[in-house]
Design an enzyme around this catalytic site. Structure first.
Site, PDB file in Angstrom:
ATOM      1  N   ARG A 207     -24.943  -1.607   8.698  1.00  0.00           N
ATOM      2  CA  ARG A 207     -24.636  -2.999   8.354  1.00  0.00           C
ATOM      3  C   ARG A 207     -24.938  -3.950   9.500  1.00  0.00           C
ATOM      4  O   ARG A 207     -24.864  -5.167   9.333  1.00  0.00           O
ATOM      5  CB  ARG A 207     -23.160  -3.109   7.954  1.00  0.00           C
ATOM      6  CG  ARG A 207     -22.836  -2.413   6.642  1.00  0.00           C
ATOM      7  CD  ARG A 207     -21.378  -1.990   6.538  1.00  0.00           C
ATOM      8  NE  ARG A 207     -20.425  -3.072   6.652  1.00  0.00           N
ATOM      9  CZ  ARG A 207     -19.900  -3.746   5.624  1.00  0.00           C
ATOM     10  NH1 ARG A 207     -20.264  -3.456   4.400  1.00  0.00           N
ATOM     11  NH2 ARG A 207     -19.011  -4.677   5.826  1.00  0.00           N
TER      12      ARG A 207
ATOM     13  N   LYS B 180       0.852  -1.186   0.000  1.00  0.00           N
ATOM     14  CA  LYS B 180       0.000   0.000   0.000  1.00  0.00           C
ATOM     15  C   LYS B 180       0.892   1.241   0.000  1.00  0.00           C
ATOM     16  O   LYS B 180       1.845   1.333   0.762  1.00  0.00           O
ATOM     17  CB  LYS B 180      -0.916  -0.004   1.220  1.00  0.00           C
ATOM     18  CG  LYS B 180      -1.966   1.101   1.216  1.00  0.00           C
ATOM     19  CD  LYS B 180      -2.965   0.939   2.346  1.00  0.00           C
ATOM     20  CE  LYS B 180      -4.045   2.008   2.290  1.00  0.00           C
ATOM     21  NZ  LYS B 180      -5.054   1.851   3.354  1.00  0.00           N
TER      22      LYS B 180
ATOM     23  N   GLU C  56     -19.013  -5.322  11.538  1.00  0.00           N
ATOM     24  CA  GLU C  56     -19.914  -4.521  12.372  1.00  0.00           C
ATOM     25  C   GLU C  56     -20.935  -5.377  13.109  1.00  0.00           C
ATOM     26  O   GLU C  56     -21.268  -5.111  14.274  1.00  0.00           O
ATOM     27  CB  GLU C  56     -20.635  -3.486  11.510  1.00  0.00           C
ATOM     28  CG  GLU C  56     -19.738  -2.382  10.978  1.00  0.00           C
ATOM     29  CD  GLU C  56     -19.021  -2.740   9.694  1.00  0.00           C
ATOM     30  OE1 GLU C  56     -18.213  -1.922   9.203  1.00  0.00           O
ATOM     31  OE2 GLU C  56     -19.262  -3.869   9.174  1.00  0.00           O
TER      32      GLU C  56
END
Length: 594
Positions: free
Chosen positions: A362, A246, A334
Site C-alpha cells: 500500500r 468489540k 502505511e
C-alpha cells in the site's frame, strides 16, 4: 440449536420474515454460534461479536443482495456469512478448500467486494453507488468501516469524493476505539469527544457534506432498525455513527480486546484460552525483532521504531512500552509510515519501519519516491513475509521480493534464522548509506538459543552451508530449513551443495561465479513468487554471464494462493521438504545422464 431461530435462517429473506421482537433472541444465538465455532476452529473473534446486532439490522432493513453491503477489512463479517447461506459451512472457515476468513466475491453474491486490507469500503461503495445512478437502478449502498480504518488516507479520499456527489451512499462508522490494537491519532480523540458530548468543533463529517447522525448504541437492535429505516429515505451521502463493544458477549473478549481479536483456541463456555503446554518453544520472529530493537535502542539513542497499527503483531510494543518517545504507532497509514521514516532518516535518525509484507504494498510509491530515489537509510522490517496460512490471498507476503527487486538503491535481505535476523539488525544500526528491506516470516523459528553475541553481516554476501559436486541449491530466507532437511533425505546427498544467499539484492556475484563454475545445475528455492523474484535474478545473472546450466526455480506459482495451514500451502506450492527432495532427484537424473 435445532429448535432455535438461527436454525430457521438460510438467507436474509428468512431473517426478514421474523418479527422485530424476535431479533434480540436471534442475536444471542448468532453470537454463541460464532463463539462455539471460533473456539475450536480459530479465527477472528472480537470484531464479529461486536457487530452482531448491526449485521442482523442491516440484512433485516435492506434488500440484500440487491442492496450492497461492503464490509471494511472483513474481520467483522462472520455473522454476515452465517446469515447469508453459509451457516452449515462455517466450521470450514479459514481452512483449506473451506470458507474464506474475509468477504470474497467468488464465494457468495452477498460478498459484494473482496476485502482483507482496510479502508477500501467507502471508495468501493461510492463506485457502486455511482454505477447505480448511471444505470438508473434503485439500490442502497452501505459501507461498514471501523474507527481505526476510517483514519486511513484512502478512507478520507473516499469521503472527500463522496461529499460532492448526490449518491445513495451510507457510511456506517463502527466506533469501538480499537482496530487490532487500540486506535490512535487525532481523529480517535475527536470521536472520543463526540461520544462524551465534549466536542466543541464543527462536525467533521457534516463539513464534508455528509448527513451525520449519531452516535447511537450499536447493540440496541430496535434503535438500529429504526435509524436505518429513516436513513433509507434520506438523499445523498449519509454517515451513521454507532458505538459498539468489540468482543461483545464474551467477558474475556470484552476485557482483553487485543488478545481476543484472534485468540486461537479457547473454552467456549468460560472464554479461557487453551494454554500451550510446551513453554519451551522457539521464539516467534516478531519477538526476535521486538526484543532486538529494544536491546539496540537502549544503547543507540538514534534508533526509532515505526509501525502502522501493528504494535502488538510486530512486537514493537516492547519498545513502545520501554521508550515511548522513540516508538510510534501511526495508525492504518502505511504511506505515512514510510515517508515519516524517510523524513527521520534525513535528520540522522535510524528508523526501523516495521510493516507486514502484504501491507507494504500500500506504500509502494513512497518506497520508490521518498526513500529509494533519495537513497535514504530507512530500515524496512517486513513481518509476515511468505505464506502466512489461514488469512489467505489478501495476507500472504509472497510478492515483496519481486516488487522490491526492481527498485534501485534498495538492499534486500532474508535471514534464514533468528540469529541472522538479530545480526542484520545490529549491522544496519551501526550505519548504512542505503535503504534496506529485511523480510521474515510469521510464526516461530526453529532455533531456541538465538540470543548470541552480535556479529556484523557483510552486505551482499552469501554463505556456503554445504559443499557438493553436481547440483547447487540456492535458498533465500527461512526456506533454508526445508532445503537442508530435503538434502539429508537423499541417498546421494554428497552430490548436493547448499548456499544461503542471504541477499536478493545485491546478489553475491563472486559466490555465484564460483557456483556456476563448480556445479552442473542450479536450483533456487524461495517463499516468494517466482515471477520477478530471487530465482528470476539468478536466471538473469546466468544469462548475463553466458552460463548454460539447467536452472530450476522453486517458489510461489503465478497465482493467488488460497487459505490453509502453512504446511498445506507449501505442499500445494511444492515447497515442502518432500517436493524439494523430489525436484532435486529429478534434476540429478538429468545431469547424471548428460
Amino acid at each position: 440449536m435445532s429448535d432455535g431461530l438461527l436454525n430457521q435462517i438460510n438467507s436474509p429473506s428468512d431473517l426478514r420474515n421474523l418479527k422485530i421482537e424476535d431479533l434480540t433472541a436471534l442475536s444471542k444465538e448468532l453470537r454463541q454460534f460464532i463463539i462455539d465455532i471460533v473456539a475450536t476452529k480459530e479465527g477472528h473473534l472480537g470484531a464479529s461479536l461486536g457487530v452482531v446486532e448491526l449485521t442482523i439490522a442491516l440484512h433485516y432493513v435492506y434488500n440484500t443482495p440487491n442492496d450492497l453491503l461492503i464490509w471494511d477489512v472483513g474481520h467483522q463479517a462472520y455473522g454476515h456469512k452465517i446469515l447469508t447461506g453459509r451457516k452449515n459451512e462455517f466450521h470450514t472457515n479459514r481452512q483449506l478448500k473451506g470458507l474464506s476468513g474475509f468477504p470474497n466475491r467468488s464465494e457468495s453474491e452477498f460478498d459484494t467486494f473482496g476485502v482483507g486490507h482496510s479502508s477500501t469500503s467507502i471508495s468501493a461503495a461510492l463506485a457502486m453507488a455511482i454505477a447505480s445512478q448511471l444505470k438508473n437502478e434503485n439500490r442502497h449502498h452501505i459501507a461498514i468501516i471501523g474507527d481505526a480504518s476510517i483514519a486511513s488516507g484512502m478512507a478520507f479520499e473516499g469521503l472527500n469524493h463522496a461529499g460532492v456527489t448526490n449518491t445513495n451512499l451510507l457510511v456506517i462508522l463502527n466506533d469501538n476505539a480499537i482496530g487490532i490494537d487500540p486506535s490512535v491519532g487525532a481523529l480517535k480523540q475527536y470521536l472520543t469527544n463526540v461520544k462524551k458530548s465534549s466536542q466543541k468543533q464543527d462536525n467533521i463529517f457534516e463539513a464534508l457534506n455528509f448527513d451525520y447522525s449519531g452516535p447511537i448504541d450499536g447493540h440496541d437492535l430496535p434503535l438500529l432498525i429504526s435509524e436505518l429505516e429513516r436513513l433509507k429515505s434520506v438523499n445523498g451521502p449519509k454517515l451513521l455513527h454507532i458505538i459498539t463493544t468489540k468482543g461483545k458477549g464474551l467477558k474475556q473478549a470484552e476485557q482483553d480486546q487485543v488478545k481476543y481479536h484472534a485468540p486461537g483456541k479457547f473454552n467456549a463456555e468460560t472464554g479461557e484460552l487453551v494454554k500451550n503446554i510446551n513453554n519451551n518453544n522457539p521464539p516467534k520472529y516478531q519477538d526476535v525483532f521486538g526484543e532486538t530493537i529494544l536491546e539496540l535502542a537502549l544503547t543507540n539513542k538514534n534508533i526509532i521504531g515505526i509501525t502502522p497499527a501493528m504494535p502488538t503483531g510486530s512486537s514493537l510494543k516492547y519498545m513502545m512500552d520501554a521508550i515511548p518517545d522513540r516508538a510510534f504507532d501511526v495508525g492504518i497509514a502505511e504511506q505515512h509510515a514510510v515517508t515519516l521514516a524517510a523524513g527521520m532518516a534525513t535528520q540522522g535518525l535510524i528508523p526501523f519501519c516495521n510493516i507486514y509484507s502484504t501491507f507494504l504494498q500500500r506504500a509502494y510509491d513512497q518506497i520508490i519516491h521518498d526513500v529509494a530515489l533519495q537513497n535514504l537509510p530507512v530500515i524496512f522490517c517486513l513481518d509476515r513475509a511468505g505464506l502466512v496460512g489461514e488469512d489467505g490471498a489478501t495476507h500472504h507476503g509472497v510478492f515483496d521480493l519481486a516488487y522490491l527487486n526492481c527498485i534501485p538503491n534498495l538492499v534486500i535481505f532474508a535471514p534464514k534464522d533468528p540469529i541472522a535476523l538479530r545480526n542484520i539488525m545490529y549491522t544496519v544500526q551501526l550505519g548504512i548509506d542505503f535503504p534496506i528491506a529485511i523480510r521474515y516470516p510469521r510464526g516461530r523459528a526453529h532455533i531456541k538459543d538465538w540470543k548470541k553475541p552480535f556479529k556484523s553481516v557483510e552486505i551482499g554476501k552469501g554463505v556456503c552451508l554445504k559443499k557438493g559436486k553436481s547440483i547447487a541449491v540456492l535458498s533465500i530466507g527461512t526456506m533454508a530449513k526445508n532445503v537442508k532437511e530435503a538434502i539429508t533425505l537423499l541417498i546421494n546427498s554428497e552430490e548436493l551443495g547448499h548456499y544461503d544467499m542471504q541477499f536478493v539484492k545485491p546478489l553475491d556475484s563472486e559466490l555465484l561465479h564460483r557456483i556456476f563454475r563448480s556445479y552442473k545445475a542450479v536450483i533456487t528455492v524461495e517463499d516468494g513468487t517466482v515471477v520477478g523474484g530471487f530465482g528470476s535474478s539468478i536466471l538473469s545473472f546466468a544469462n548475463t554471464n553466458n552460463y548454460k546450466h539447467p536452472i530450476k526455480l522453486m517458489g510461489i506459482k503465478d497465482e493467488f494462493v488460497e487459505h490453509g495451514s502453512v504446511a498445506q500451502l507449501r505442499k500445494l506450492q511444492n515447497l515442502d521438504v518432500q517436493s524439494i527432495k523430489d525436484e532435486i532427484e529429478r534434476l540429478l537424473l538429468i545431469v547424471n545422464n548428460c
